[in-house]
Design an enzyme around this catalytic site. Structure first.
Site, PDB file in Angstrom:
ATOM      1  N   HIS A   1      46.463  40.163  43.990  1.00 31.03           N
ATOM      2  CA  HIS A   1      47.642  40.938  43.600  1.00 31.03           C
ATOM      3  C   HIS A   1      47.509  41.507  42.186  1.00 31.03           C
ATOM      4  O   HIS A   1      48.496  41.915  41.586  1.00 31.03           O
ATOM      5  CB  HIS A   1      48.902  40.070  43.734  1.00 31.03           C
ATOM      6  CG  HIS A   1      49.164  39.653  45.163  1.00 31.03           C
ATOM      7  ND1 HIS A   1      49.898  38.551  45.510  1.00 31.03           N
ATOM      8  CD2 HIS A   1      48.746  40.205  46.339  1.00 31.03           C
ATOM      9  CE1 HIS A   1      49.938  38.440  46.837  1.00 31.03           C
ATOM     10  NE2 HIS A   1      49.238  39.423  47.359  1.00 31.03           N
TER      11      HIS A   1
ATOM     12  N   ASP B   1      48.756  35.854  36.772  1.00 31.21           N
ATOM     13  CA  ASP B   1      48.902  35.321  35.415  1.00 31.21           C
ATOM     14  C   ASP B   1      47.590  35.208  34.644  1.00 31.21           C
ATOM     15  O   ASP B   1      47.593  34.906  33.456  1.00 31.21           O
ATOM     16  CB  ASP B   1      49.620  33.964  35.440  1.00 31.21           C
ATOM     17  CG  ASP B   1      48.976  32.969  36.408  1.00 31.21           C
ATOM     18  OD1 ASP B   1      47.731  33.000  36.561  1.00 31.21           O
ATOM     19  OD2 ASP B   1      49.715  32.164  37.010  1.00 31.21           O
TER      20      ASP B   1
ATOM     21  N   CYS C   1      44.402  52.489  34.030  1.00 29.17           N
ATOM     22  CA  CYS C   1      44.719  53.908  34.194  1.00 29.17           C
ATOM     23  C   CYS C   1      44.766  54.251  35.679  1.00 29.17           C
ATOM     24  O   CYS C   1      43.831  53.946  36.422  1.00 29.17           O
ATOM     25  CB  CYS C   1      43.677  54.771  33.494  1.00 29.17           C
ATOM     26  SG  CYS C   1      43.938  56.538  33.818  1.00 29.17           S
TER      27      CYS C   1
ATOM     28  N   CYS D   1      46.729  57.116  29.310  1.00 25.19           N
ATOM     29  CA  CYS D   1      45.297  56.999  29.033  1.00 25.19           C
ATOM     30  C   CYS D   1      44.830  58.245  28.277  1.00 25.19           C
ATOM     31  O   CYS D   1      45.480  59.290  28.322  1.00 25.19           O
ATOM     32  CB  CYS D   1      44.557  56.875  30.364  1.00 25.19           C
ATOM     33  SG  CYS D   1      42.764  56.714  30.222  1.00 25.19           S
TER      34      CYS D   1
ATOM     35  N   THR E   1      53.323  26.388  37.747  1.00 24.72           N
ATOM     36  CA  THR E   1      54.680  26.053  37.321  1.00 24.72           C
ATOM     37  C   THR E   1      54.696  25.317  35.980  1.00 24.72           C
ATOM     38  O   THR E   1      55.670  25.399  35.250  1.00 24.72           O
ATOM     39  CB  THR E   1      55.408  25.196  38.384  1.00 24.72           C
ATOM     40  OG1 THR E   1      54.553  24.115  38.756  1.00 24.72           O
ATOM     41  CG2 THR E   1      55.748  26.009  39.607  1.00 24.72           C
TER      42      THR E   1
ATOM     43  N   CYS F   1      42.627  60.090  29.201  1.00 25.63           N
ATOM     44  CA  CYS F   1      42.365  61.115  30.222  1.00 25.63           C
ATOM     45  C   CYS F   1      43.645  61.778  30.701  1.00 25.63           C
ATOM     46  O   CYS F   1      43.610  62.706  31.511  1.00 25.63           O
ATOM     47  CB  CYS F   1      41.600  60.517  31.413  1.00 25.63           C
ATOM     48  SG  CYS F   1      42.656  59.643  32.601  1.00 25.63           S
TER      49      CYS F   1
HETATM   50 ZN    ZN Z   1      42.239  57.370  32.441  1.00 24.26          ZN
END
Ligand code: ZN
Length: 255
Positions: A122, A105, A130, A155, A29, A157
């Protein structure tokens, strides 16, 4: 907080040798990260984009990148708090088994916590990933390009790039869950900092350690879902940034 609790906290940190630190939004915070959930938070104006929609719809990808762009500069410029700093000091003192965080963060890493000791359950806003080949990139040029063109980046790819956070409707990475559970099985002390312990499965991690006999400290401003659990050794109510750093300082001086 009474001084007896301060002493108990310091003593547990002093004797801990394999400490598992579990962190939530309450430790960031003071870092400049905006509150997403408050009345003026972004969720009051935007609907979250579900993972399946991101993968299936260009409009959803634009919405998600637009949402992430809105918070990007705040995340990029956020600075670690005293809490992140003392967690890094525990590592230097060879007392840290793992940091398991719900935060996206990237501030534990910014504060110097080793990547190998960090599980970001998370995901993280500090990289884009990608969705086809899994390669990760620095977000900055991709945000700059999106700001200019309004086209979600790809990406090389051909896969869709997405900030490397876990979206709604997206499973946590099994490697991360396994690393967090392994730490919970090896810890002799687990400390939950700034989390309401209400988001699952993340919140089950400290309980795995506590239920096998590790000491369990919970520090948070406001109630948590583990309040009243008999496996909690010490529950401190209040601002983590006020309560935790001095106790680490005390434990490392006397340890
Ligand atoms: Zn990729």
């Amino acid at each position: 907080m009474v001084s007896r609790d301060v002493d108990h906290l310091t003593e547990l940190l002093r004797t801990g040798r394999q400490i598992l630190i579990f962190t939530g939004a309450g430790i960031s915070t003071g870092s400049g990260i905006p509150d997403f959930r408050g009345p003026s938070g972004v969720w009051s104006r935007r609907q979250p984009v579900y993972y399946q929609d991101f993968m299936g719809s260009e409009a959803a990808r634009i919405e998600h990148w637009d949402f992430k762009l809105e918070g990007w500069e705040a995340f990029r410029d956020a600075r670690p708090t005293r809490v992140h700093e003392v967690v890094e000091r525990l590592e230097k003192a060879d007392k840290l088994l793992k940091v398991v965080t719900q935060n996206i963060d990237g501030l534990h890493q910014k504060a110097g916590t080793s990547r190998s000791l960090l599980v970001e359950l998370h995901g993280t806003n500090t990289e884009v990933e990608c969705q086809r080949c899994g390669v990760r990139f620095d977000p900055e040029p991709h945000f700059a390009a999106f700001r200019r063109t309004r086209r979600p980046p790809l990406c090389s790819c051909g896969g869709f790039l997405k900030p490397a956070t876990i979206s709604f409707g997206q499973n946590l990475r099994s490697d991360d869950i396994q690393a967090a559970e392994a730490a919970a099985r090896g810890a002799d002390l687990v400390v939950a900092l700034g989390s309401t312990l209400s988001v699952h499965p993340a919140a089950s991690i400290p309980l795995i350690a506590a239920h096998r006999g590790a000491s369990y400290i919970v520090i948070n401003r406001g109630p948590t879902e583990h309040d009243g659990d008999p496996s909690v050794t010490l529950r401190l109510e209040g601002d983590v940034e006020v309560l935790f750093p001095p106790a680490v300082d005390g434990a490392l001086v006397s340890g």
